[in-house]
Design a protein around this motif. Structure first.
Motif, PDB file in Angstrom:
ATOM      1  N   TYR A 190      25.419  21.151  42.946  1.00  0.00           N
ATOM      2  CA  TYR A 190      25.575  22.189  43.972  1.00  0.00           C
ATOM      3  C   TYR A 190      26.850  22.996  43.751  1.00  0.00           C
ATOM      4  O   TYR A 190      27.855  22.490  43.267  1.00  0.00           O
ATOM      5  CB  TYR A 190      25.575  21.564  45.367  1.00  0.00           C
ATOM      6  CG  TYR A 190      24.281  20.861  45.692  1.00  0.00           C
ATOM      7  CD1 TYR A 190      23.179  21.569  46.158  1.00  0.00           C
ATOM      8  CD2 TYR A 190      24.140  19.489  45.483  1.00  0.00           C
ATOM      9  CE1 TYR A 190      21.977  20.936  46.440  1.00  0.00           C
ATOM     10  CE2 TYR A 190      22.952  18.843  45.762  1.00  0.00           C
ATOM     11  CZ  TYR A 190      21.861  19.574  46.239  1.00  0.00           C
ATOM     12  OH  TYR A 190      20.674  18.936  46.507  1.00  0.00           O
ATOM     13  N   GLU A 191      26.787  24.242  44.162  1.00  0.00           N
ATOM     14  CA  GLU A 191      27.875  25.195  43.939  1.00  0.00           C
ATOM     15  C   GLU A 191      29.137  24.838  44.696  1.00  0.00           C
ATOM     16  O   GLU A 191      30.244  24.971  44.163  1.00  0.00           O
ATOM     17  CB  GLU A 191      27.390  26.591  44.370  1.00  0.00           C
ATOM     18  CG  GLU A 191      28.430  27.687  44.330  1.00  0.00           C
ATOM     19  CD  GLU A 191      27.914  28.975  44.961  1.00  0.00           C
ATOM     20  OE1 GLU A 191      28.329  30.044  44.497  1.00  0.00           O
ATOM     21  OE2 GLU A 191      27.109  28.909  45.915  1.00  0.00           O
ATOM     22  N   SER A 192      29.004  24.392  45.943  1.00  0.00           N
ATOM     23  CA  SER A 192      30.169  24.244  46.800  1.00  0.00           C
ATOM     24  C   SER A 192      29.841  23.341  47.975  1.00  0.00           C
ATOM     25  O   SER A 192      28.696  23.278  48.434  1.00  0.00           O
ATOM     26  CB  SER A 192      30.616  25.621  47.314  1.00  0.00           C
ATOM     27  OG  SER A 192      31.691  25.511  48.224  1.00  0.00           O
ATOM     28  N   ILE A 193      30.877  22.654  48.485  1.00  0.00           N
ATOM     29  CA  ILE A 193      30.738  21.886  49.728  1.00  0.00           C
ATOM     30  C   ILE A 193      30.776  22.803  50.935  1.00  0.00           C
ATOM     31  O   ILE A 193      30.338  22.449  52.022  1.00  0.00           O
ATOM     32  CB  ILE A 193      31.860  20.832  49.837  1.00  0.00           C
ATOM     33  CG1 ILE A 193      31.625  19.877  51.013  1.00  0.00           C
ATOM     34  CG2 ILE A 193      33.227  21.491  49.997  1.00  0.00           C
ATOM     35  CD1 ILE A 193      30.436  18.993  50.866  1.00  0.00           C
ATOM     36  N   HIS A 236      35.031  20.058  46.738  1.00  0.00           N
ATOM     37  CA  HIS A 236      34.302  20.778  45.698  1.00  0.00           C
ATOM     38  C   HIS A 236      34.067  22.215  46.169  1.00  0.00           C
ATOM     39  O   HIS A 236      33.049  22.544  46.788  1.00  0.00           O
ATOM     40  CB  HIS A 236      32.969  20.074  45.419  1.00  0.00           C
ATOM     41  CG  HIS A 236      32.107  20.769  44.407  1.00  0.00           C
ATOM     42  ND1 HIS A 236      32.535  21.088  43.139  1.00  0.00           N
ATOM     43  CD2 HIS A 236      30.821  21.220  44.498  1.00  0.00           C
ATOM     44  CE1 HIS A 236      31.565  21.686  42.487  1.00  0.00           C
ATOM     45  NE2 HIS A 236      30.512  21.789  43.291  1.00  0.00           N
ATOM     46  N   ILE A 237      35.066  23.074  45.910  1.00  0.00           N
ATOM     47  CA  ILE A 237      35.047  24.459  46.387  1.00  0.00           C
ATOM     48  C   ILE A 237      35.434  25.372  45.232  1.00  0.00           C
ATOM     49  O   ILE A 237      36.530  25.228  44.671  1.00  0.00           O
ATOM     50  CB  ILE A 237      36.040  24.662  47.545  1.00  0.00           C
ATOM     51  CG1 ILE A 237      35.774  23.664  48.677  1.00  0.00           C
ATOM     52  CG2 ILE A 237      35.963  26.098  48.077  1.00  0.00           C
ATOM     53  CD1 ILE A 237      36.895  23.592  49.696  1.00  0.00           C
ATOM     54  N   GLU A 268      18.352  20.655  53.044  1.00  0.00           N
ATOM     55  CA  GLU A 268      18.235  19.741  51.905  1.00  0.00           C
ATOM     56  C   GLU A 268      19.242  18.602  51.967  1.00  0.00           C
ATOM     57  O   GLU A 268      18.952  17.479  51.547  1.00  0.00           O
ATOM     58  CB  GLU A 268      18.430  20.535  50.609  1.00  0.00           C
ATOM     59  CG  GLU A 268      18.207  19.756  49.334  1.00  0.00           C
ATOM     60  CD  GLU A 268      18.320  20.650  48.106  1.00  0.00           C
ATOM     61  OE1 GLU A 268      18.645  20.115  47.033  1.00  0.00           O
ATOM     62  OE2 GLU A 268      18.085  21.869  48.229  1.00  0.00           O
ATOM     63  N   LEU A 269      20.430  18.870  52.520  1.00  0.00           N
ATOM     64  CA  LEU A 269      21.518  17.897  52.445  1.00  0.00           C
ATOM     65  C   LEU A 269      21.928  17.295  53.788  1.00  0.00           C
ATOM     66  O   LEU A 269      22.503  16.211  53.821  1.00  0.00           O
ATOM     67  CB  LEU A 269      22.758  18.548  51.815  1.00  0.00           C
ATOM     68  CG  LEU A 269      22.651  18.942  50.348  1.00  0.00           C
ATOM     69  CD1 LEU A 269      23.862  19.780  49.932  1.00  0.00           C
ATOM     70  CD2 LEU A 269      22.561  17.699  49.474  1.00  0.00           C
ATOM     71  N   CYS A 270      21.666  17.987  54.872  1.00  0.00           N
ATOM     72  CA  CYS A 270      22.196  17.570  56.174  1.00  0.00           C
ATOM     73  C   CYS A 270      21.087  17.020  57.065  1.00  0.00           C
ATOM     74  O   CYS A 270      20.219  17.767  57.521  1.00  0.00           O
ATOM     75  CB  CYS A 270      22.888  18.753  56.859  1.00  0.00           C
ATOM     76  SG  CYS A 270      23.647  18.333  58.434  1.00  0.00           S
TER      77      CYS A 270
END
Length: 418
Positions: A24-27, A285-286, A35-37
């Motif tokens: 993934y591109e960024s947090i 992760h930014i 998809e993630l939450c």
């Protein structure tokens, strides 16, 4: 006056996939929510988060802290005021409630902040510390669409309006660039007079330092790189206070520190390394293009950052391999036995000259039971060791909420449990 310890909760998503940072591109801003939450997991997290904050109150922390962020897995507390309202009713030992804070540039009209903070202050019987952050570029510019060059002007106008709403008899009119109000007349006004103490938070903006000195607000340096990387920045803050003729009262400054406490130094590594790695690899992760939009930082602050090699320091810190040895030696975390942690916290507080510790005791994927252990060991075995480090200088903490308990004369009830 004693050192103040605030249990500060970021409220991260604790179950990101193992390969998150490679897929993934960024947090922040763009991690796909459906998809993630998982809302069912979030419901559990919120219960844990509040339980952990309430435990800190029972164990004798001076304050419990929450903040505001949007569209991310680093800290999904879109409304810290909702959490603060719950804490106002469920912290019977009267810890200060630190909302660091409401991102002022996002509220139009800003009277919404004045009203909700006043409600929390009344609900908590005068225990609110009102945080006024400028806000991250991710939140303000990317998630809420505020043009970067408007971020600080909106913040300044909102701060002026809120203070007037709290201190000026209503109704009155306010005609600003971003807030045009025929009637400003909030009900209720805060219980604390003239208003709740204002706490600023930031990562190195010169304008924020100057506002703190001019308005007599506190300033808290919120970073995850520790005192070693923070010294140059906090030296800049104190030099600015000197230039403005402001005293060096350590209670006008604070810092955030990730802390892991266990029975021994060796056991701390076994218990906490996985969760600290999760935080630094996933929660931070930014990509640079989200971290700071062009125009977000003012020219004055940019010039200071270049002059002091701040971009270089940050780049160096970000490039370090985040193994346990590095995390400890560089001060990203302070971990180990209670004695080790206390000694290092005292050193960090003296290095930065700060009287307020925002203790980050839930880190990354740290599960609920381990978090409670960390909170409990800190409260029972570290906090008493660090309370009195500024006593010999005789300063007064003028920025502490008027209704909060004085932990210097409050004992922790025997047998307190989670």
């Amino acid at each position: 006056m004693t050192m103040k310890s605030i249990f500060f909760h970021l409220m991260p998503y604790r179950d990101l996939p193992a390969d998150f940072e490679t897929r993934y591109e960024s947090i922040w801003v763009t991690p796909p929510n459906t998809e993630l939450c998982d809302p069912k997991k979030v419901a559990e997290y919120y219960r844990w988060n509040l339980d952990e904050l309430e435990l800190a109150d029972r164990l004798g922390f001076d304050g419990v802290g929450v903040n505001e962020h949007h569209q991310n897995g680093y800290g999904f507390m879109a409304s810290p005021n909702l959490m603060a309202a719950a804490l106002a009713r469920r912290t019977p030992n009267n810890s200060a409630i630190m909302v660091l804070g409401n991102t002022l540039a996002l509220y139009q009209p800003a009277t919404r902040v004045a009203e909700e903070f006043a409600m929390i202050d009344v609900l908590s019987n005068g225990r609110l510390a009102a945080g006024f952050p400028v806000g991250t570029s991710m939140d303000v510019n990317f998630c809420y669409g505020v043009p970067p060059t408007q971020t600080r002007p909106r913040f300044r106008e909102a701060e002026e309006l809120i203070i007037q709403a709290w201190t000026r008899p209503g109704p009155f009119s306010f005609n600003g660039r971003y807030n045009q109000l025929r009637y400003v007349n909030p009900w209720p006004q805060p219980l604390q007079k003239p208003h709740p103490p204002v706490w600023l938070a930031g990562g190195g903006s010169v304008e924020t330092w100057e506002l703190a000195g001019r308005r007599d607000y506190t300033y808290s340096y919120l970073s995850f790189f520790g005192a070693k990387f923070g010294k140059k920045l906090m030296d800049g803050f104190w030099n600015t206070m000197d230039e403005m003729g402001v005293d060096r009262n350590p209670f006008r400054a604070g810092f955030a520190q990730q802390i892991c406490v266990s029975e021994t130094d060796e056991r701390a590594e076994k218990e906490y390394l996985e969760h600290c790695s999760y935080f630094f690899k996933k929660c931070l992760h930014i990509p640079p293009y989200f971290f700071e939009a062009p125009g977000y930082r003012t020219r004055k602050s940019t010039e200071f950052a270049i002059k002091t090699n701040q971009p270089g320091d940050i780049a160096a810190a970000a490039a370090l391999d985040k193994n346990w040895k590095t995390l400890n030696e560089e001060g990203f975390i302070i971990a180990g036995s209670p004695a080790t942690v206390a000694d290092r916290l005292i050193e960090a507080a003296k290095t930065l000259r700060v009287g307020n510790l925002h203790a980050l005791l839930q880190i990354g994927s740290m599960p609920h039971e381990l978090t409670k252990k960390n909170i409990t060991l800190f409260a029972e075995e570290v906090l008493p060791r660090i309370r009195h480090i500024w006593d010999d200088e005789g300063w007064t903490h003028r920025w502490w909420p008027q209704g909060a308990a004085d932990r210097a004369v409050t004992t922790v009830p025997a047998g307190t449990t989670a």
